[in-house]
Design a protein around this motif. Structure first.
Motif, PDB file in Angstrom:
ATOM      1  N   LYS A  32      48.572 -12.486 -88.030  1.00 55.51           N
ATOM      2  CA  LYS A  32      48.883 -13.912 -88.000  1.00 55.51           C
ATOM      3  C   LYS A  32      50.364 -14.133 -87.675  1.00 55.51           C
ATOM      4  N   ASP A  33      51.230 -13.375 -88.370  1.00 57.31           N
ATOM      5  CA  ASP A  33      52.677 -13.553 -88.152  1.00 57.31           C
ATOM      6  C   ASP A  33      53.067 -13.195 -86.735  1.00 57.31           C
ATOM      7  N   MET A  34      52.355 -12.223 -86.166  1.00 56.89           N
ATOM      8  CA  MET A  34      52.706 -11.772 -84.829  1.00 56.89           C
ATOM      9  C   MET A  34      51.973 -12.565 -83.754  1.00 56.89           C
ATOM     10  N   ALA A  35      51.224 -13.611 -84.152  1.00 59.28           N
ATOM     11  CA  ALA A  35      50.456 -14.416 -83.207  1.00 59.28           C
ATOM     12  C   ALA A  35      49.609 -13.511 -82.320  1.00 59.28           C
ATOM     13  N   THR A  75      48.563  -7.113 -81.526  1.00 59.06           N
ATOM     14  CA  THR A  75      49.265  -7.250 -80.257  1.00 59.06           C
ATOM     15  C   THR A  75      49.060  -8.620 -79.627  1.00 59.06           C
ATOM     16  N   MET A  76      50.149  -9.180 -79.128  1.00 56.73           N
ATOM     17  CA  MET A  76      50.075 -10.399 -78.336  1.00 56.73           C
ATOM     18  C   MET A  76      49.961  -9.951 -76.882  1.00 56.73           C
ATOM     19  N   GLN A  77      49.032 -10.547 -76.136  1.00 56.78           N
ATOM     20  CA  GLN A  77      48.819 -10.079 -74.767  1.00 56.78           C
ATOM     21  C   GLN A  77      49.728 -10.855 -73.837  1.00 56.78           C
ATOM     22  N   TYR A  78      50.742 -10.160 -73.328  1.00 54.37           N
ATOM     23  CA  TYR A  78      51.917 -10.839 -72.797  1.00 54.37           C
ATOM     24  C   TYR A  78      51.717 -11.913 -71.727  1.00 54.37           C
ATOM     25  N   GLN A  90      49.801 -14.868 -73.196  1.00 55.28           N
ATOM     26  CA  GLN A  90      50.425 -15.468 -74.373  1.00 55.28           C
ATOM     27  C   GLN A  90      51.900 -15.135 -74.341  1.00 55.28           C
ATOM     28  N   LYS A  91      52.715 -16.060 -74.784  1.00 56.20           N
ATOM     29  CA  LYS A  91      54.144 -15.762 -74.801  1.00 56.20           C
ATOM     30  C   LYS A  91      54.759 -16.112 -76.137  1.00 56.20           C
TER      31      LYS A  91
END
Lengths: 408, 188
Positions: free
Chosen positions: B45-48, B55-58, B61-62
């Motif tokens: 959650k904290d790392m979206a 992992t946020m998929q760059y 998502q930014k």
């Protein structure tokens, strides 16, 4: 002529269409599964770049194209042969690792009979009466590939890797061979196709819950389950050692030996070692599934309805592959769970624990099998003797344990 | 220094046969696998996170909205409320710049200009973004509060020339900055 054509077709289809694609698939699973275990994503991008052709989104297949990209990369890399290597053996070694793993596929039954164009075809390349022995004989050759690679590289880390591989192979081959004897005693058979058919009819070795009639009594099966489970543990662990998988991957062992036996290799030669490792893993899984989990059988007495129909073989083939993939996933789970053993721990486990356990297990299984035909007194005497022998072995192992280094 | 004798831990039988720890390990790894498949990995959650692992998929998502105030992105020039170039071409940033990424061509302000009293402004101001190391020394050294590190981080180009930010581009990134020290105008 037709016989020959059928055999060649079987070799080509079963090896190159069914099993070889499993190798890159196993690599893909390895990367994705390890990523998920470590809260990452893993390779999920490589696909068809539709955006290049004006589409809104790329089509990525969950990254299933990744193995192809890896393969292309390895093909296009510079194939560098260092000056200091022994060339002939250096070139021979990668082939010696891959070939045995693929040859052992010959005796593994992939499914029940398939009827195509009026011909009934057995889904096994070579239906020989010495299945497991053939696999052991050929699979142990793959250690030559690793040892020769280590020696031919002519530098110290690969050499240590090769030597370790040999030592490891010697200590686990014995446990591997002994652990399977109770299984063969139970089936009274060395033909893998017949073993699987027996399991389809009378319950899997580790899940003997059904019987289509004519099998041994439930009591006998329940008693046999104990030695079979010990066999399974020893056999599976030995297969891990045999395929150089994680808890026992001391021949490559990145942290200690740089890359181990394949340090000096690059490009496709390295890829062949890699392929050999995963092919050995596929064959190992196939062997465990065949011996302990009923091979291609669906189980629960459902197989008798499928055997004899023309499509039954294909369903069985699918079931077999599903089981093999499930077991490959188990291999991967173990790799990312269990830390690598220290070298002396590995040797101890092989020589002191598994060798003895497998040995006692052989007698235990034999006693249980013979018990109905023996007088009660003899049976009891046998079990007592076995218990005493086991206790004695444990005592000896503890008594003559190498002393720990003195604490300072 | 006193010698501290560390006792080897005494292992119980259950610990010695190793299987318990093995099974515990399987549970631990499988717990992580299931949690990350469900998008409930610790910290997701904290790392979206994108819903798989943390992992946020760059590119889809930014992290832009979460960038901290002190983030050091691309350096840029700013104008003040009156639209004046704040840079006076003192070239301090050019001299301090560790990788020598900045190149300034100074020019005199003509005497009929409103801001003639400032005397100098840059004719051309170039920052080579291939050389820039985002250290922020230019911002620190600037006596006129004219150069700032902004939050732009995705700086791309298809040639070396594309990667050199000229004066126009620098003002485009920097924009207008209000509430700065005004030493050349009457707002002071």
């Amino acid at each position: 002529m037709l016989e020959f054509a059928i055999i060649v077709t079987k070799i080509i289809v079963l090896t190159f269409v069914v099993v070889l694609p499993l190798v890159p698939l196993a690599v893909y699973f390895e990367r994705r599964f390890s990523a998920i275990i470590q809260d990452r994503v893993g390779p999920n991008r490589v696909g068809i770049p539709l955006t290049l052709f004006g589409a809104k989104k790329d089509f990525s297949f969950f990254g299933l194209i990744q193995p192809i990209a890896d393969g292309v990369k390895l093909f296009l890399k510079e194939d560098y042969t260092p000056d200091h290597v022994r060339k002939g053996f250096y070139w021979l070694a990668p082939a010696l690792t891959v070939a045995p793993a693929l040859i052992t596929l010959a005796v593994i039954p992939f499914g029940s009979d398939v009827t195509l164009f009026g011909h009934t075809i057995k889904l096994v390349i070579a239906d020989i009466g010495v299945g497991p022995l053939f696999i052991f004989a050929i699979a142990s050759l793959s250690v030559y590939g690793i040892t020769i690679a280590g020696w031919a590289s002519n530098s110290k880390f690969p050499f240590i890797g090769g030597v370790r591989s040999t030592a490891q192979m010697i200590s686990y081959e014995i446990a591997l061979g002994l652990s399977i004897i109770p299984v063969l005693l139970y089936f009274g058979e060395l033909n893998l196709s017949n073993i699987v058919e027996y399991q389809a009819a009378h319950g899997w070795l580790l899940l003997p819950l059904w019987d289509n009639g004519g099998g041994p009594s439930a009591m006998h099966k329940a008693l046999m389950w104990i030695p079979m489970f010990i066999s399974f543990l020893v056999f599976t662990t030995s297969i891990f050692a045999e395929t150089n998988r994680m808890p026992f991957d001391l021949p490559e062992c990145e942290t200690e030996l740089v890359g181990g036996y394949h340090t000096e290799y690059s490009s496709m030669k390295f890829a062949m070692f890699f392929m050999g490792e995963y092919a050995a893993m596929v064959v190992g899984s196939a062997l465990i599934v065949t011996l302990f989990f009923g091979g291609w059988s669906i189980g629960f007495g459902l197989d008798q309805h499928l055997i004899g129909t023309w499509f039954g073989g294909f369903i069985h083939l699918g079931v077999f592959l599903a089981k093999v993939i499930a077991f490959i996933l188990f291999f991967i789970l173990v790799r990312w769970t269990v830390p690598r053993f220290r070298y002396d721990q590995l040797m101890r486990l092989g020589w002191v624990v598994f060798f003895e356990a497998a040995l006692i297990n052989v007698f235990l299984a034999a006693l249980i099998m013979a018990a109905p035909h023996l007088p009660l007194a003899v049976t009891i005497a046998g079990f007592t003797a076995l218990a005493i022998a086991a206790a004695l072995l444990i005592w000896i192992a503890k008594r003559f344990e190498a002393p720990r280094p003195k604490q300072v | 220094m006193a010698v501290i004798k560390v006792q080897r831990p005494k292992l119980s039988f259950a610990e010695k046969i190793y299987f318990g720890a093995l099974i515990k390990g399987f549970f631990l790894t499988m717990q992580h696998a299931v949690a990350s498949l469900r998008g409930k990995a610790r910290g997701a959650k904290d790392m979206a996170s994108s819903g798989l692992g943390v992992t946020m998929q760059y590119p889809e998502q930014k992290w832009d909205a979460h960038l901290p105030e002190y983030y050091r992105g691309a350096p840029a020039l700013v104008t003040d409320e009156q639209g004046r170039d704040r840079c006076v071409s003192c070239q301090l940033c050019e001299f301090i710049c560790p990788p020598k990424a900045i190149r300034i061509t100074p020019a005199e302000i003509p005497s009929n200009d409103t801001w003639a009293k400032v005397e100098k402004r840059p004719l051309e101001f170039e920052i080579d973004m291939i050389r820039c190391i985002y250290c922020g020394m230019c911002e620190e050294v600037c006596p006129e509060q004219a150069i700032f590190l902004r939050k732009d981080y995705a700086i791309t180009g298809t040639s070396r020339k594309d990667m050199v930010h000229d004066k126009k581009k620098l003002y485009e990134i920097g924009g207008v900055r209000v509430g700065l020290v005004n030493k050349w105008n009457d707002l002071k």
